[in-house]
Write an enzyme that holds these catalytic residues in place. Structure first.
Site, PDB file in Angstrom:
ATOM      1  CG  ASP A  25      -2.086   0.950   1.141  1.00  0.00           C
ATOM      2  OD1 ASP A  25      -2.403   1.497  -0.019  1.00  0.00           O
ATOM      3  OD2 ASP A  25      -2.725   1.042   2.170  1.00  0.00           O
ATOM      4  CD  GLU A 104      -9.054   5.962  -4.827  1.00  0.00           C
ATOM      5  OE1 GLU A 104      -9.464   6.827  -4.192  1.00  0.00           O
ATOM      6  OE2 GLU A 104      -8.316   5.325  -4.178  1.00  0.00           O
ATOM      7  CE  LYS A 140      -7.566   1.629  -3.356  1.00  0.00           C
ATOM      8  NZ  LYS A 140      -6.490   2.316  -2.811  1.00  0.00           N
ATOM      9  CB  THR A 164     -11.460   1.101  -2.448  1.00  0.00           C
ATOM     10  OG1 THR A 164     -10.660   1.281  -1.252  1.00  0.00           O
ATOM     11  CG2 THR A 164     -12.025   2.435  -3.043  1.00  0.00           C
ATOM     12  CG  PHE A 186     -10.709   0.298   4.249  1.00  0.00           C
ATOM     13  CD1 PHE A 186     -10.760  -0.542   2.939  1.00  0.00           C
ATOM     14  CD2 PHE A 186     -10.416   1.538   4.377  1.00  0.00           C
ATOM     15  CE1 PHE A 186     -10.087   0.253   1.968  1.00  0.00           C
ATOM     16  CE2 PHE A 186      -9.857   2.317   3.246  1.00  0.00           C
ATOM     17  CZ  PHE A 186      -9.658   1.518   2.028  1.00  0.00           C
TER      18      PHE A 186
END
Length: 328
Positions: A25, A104, A140, A164, A186
């Site tokens: 990440d 993203e 994303k 996400t 998450f």
């Protein structure tokens, strides 16, 4: 005995990699070289932290030159620059990792299916101009109802998506039914919410770990192909408790801790035990059912909204830096 000694001499990170695909990440190329993950993921926050670094100056200049040459009003040029920068960083990441990079879509399009699809197609087109196959890219997208519908359309066109900001079981079910390639539940942010709002629940175990475990078992029991990639970890214990999960995306600090740790990391999750471990009946969600089921989880409602707001804040900060580079 020698085999046992060898096993325990392995780092926790290397042990984890035997059972789980590790994703970094970070957009820091040095760290990617150091930890050798399969995939990497980026977002506006990571781009924001990298844009003024001297080592990325040439990349940024290339992105800015592309934006200046793009047609349209200043806002369109800023958007073009940011899209290009994301793809340029993605290109460099793909020179290091053997797998895929997640790029993203602007979080402000999280409630606009058509705009999400349009932006994703622009990102893929930019990668293709660099001779990078769409198979090496994950788009994303936030796990809103609209984002999930956009991902469904993109997957039907052969464009792979990473959904996400996933916090609820409803989001996970809807993503699986839409046939998305990968989800990012998450873990740490779920724990954060429960520590603040329902601390008694934390005493029974980590709610973020429990959420990912439930999703993993559900997917495996009912044969969904969507990859479960745990994300947003607060400590290495959370990571170890999910050893065996399809993918885990881990930040640099925790990767370093795992690399220095030689304690045993046995697999916890596996497809073989999923059917017995999953108490959930299979469900199918339309929009109304999705919204109601998601709404029944206050943590998920709050954290999804907060996550979208925070990503959009970083995008606005990125826009101001790009504006100054484009127009002085």
């Amino acid at each position: 005995l020698s085999e046992c000694l060898f096993f325990f001499a392995m780092s926790a990170l290397d042990q984890l990699k035997q059972h789980t695909t590790v994703v970094a990440d970070t957009a820091n190329f040095d760290l990617l070289e150091q930890f050798k993950p399969q995939d990497a993921t980026t977002n506006p926050s990571l781009l924001l932290s990298a844009i003024n670094a001297e080592k990325f100056k040439a990349l940024v200049e290339e992105g800015v030159a592309y934006g200046r040459a793009s047609p349209g009003a200043p806002e369109a040029q800023i958007e073009a620059t940011i899209l290009k920068l994301g793809v340029l960083f993605g290109r460099e990441i793909l020179k290091i990792v053997p797998g895929r990079v997640s790029t993203e879509v602007d979080a402000r399009y999280s409630f606009d299916t058509d705009k999400t699809v349009e932006t994703a197609l622009r990102i893929i087109a930019l990668y293709k101009e660099m001779d990078i196959s769409p198979d090496r890219v994950l788009i994303k997208i936030a796990s809103t109802w609209e984002g999930i519908r956009a991902a469904e359309r993109l997957e039907q066109q052969g464009i792979h998506c990473n959904l996400t900001l996933l916090f609820s079981f409803a989001q996970a079910v809807a993503c699986a039914e839409a046939g998305v390639t990968l989800i990012s539940p998450f873990v740490g942010r779920i724990l954060d919410w429960f520590k603040k709002n329902e601390p008694a629940a934390v005493a029974a175990g980590d709610p973020g770990v429990a959420s990912v475990t439930r999703i993993y078992h559900y997917y495996k029991k009912y044969g969904y192909k969507t990859i479960v990639m745990g994300a947003s970890f607060r400590n290495t214990d959370e990571i170890k408790q999910l050893c065996g999960c399809d993918f885990l995306t881990i930040g640099p600090a925790l990767l370093e801790q795992l690399a220095a740790d030689t304690s045993p990391v046995p697999p916890v999750l596996s497809p073989a035990g999923a059917a017995d471990a999953c108490p959930d009946a299979q469900i199918h969600l339309n929009e109304a059912n999705f919204r109601w089921m998601h709404n029944e989880e206050p943590m998920a409602v709050e954290k999804l909204s907060e996550g979208i707001r925070n990503f959009s804040k970083d995008t606005r900060k990125l826009e101001e830096i790009v504006r100054s580079k484009l127009f002085g």
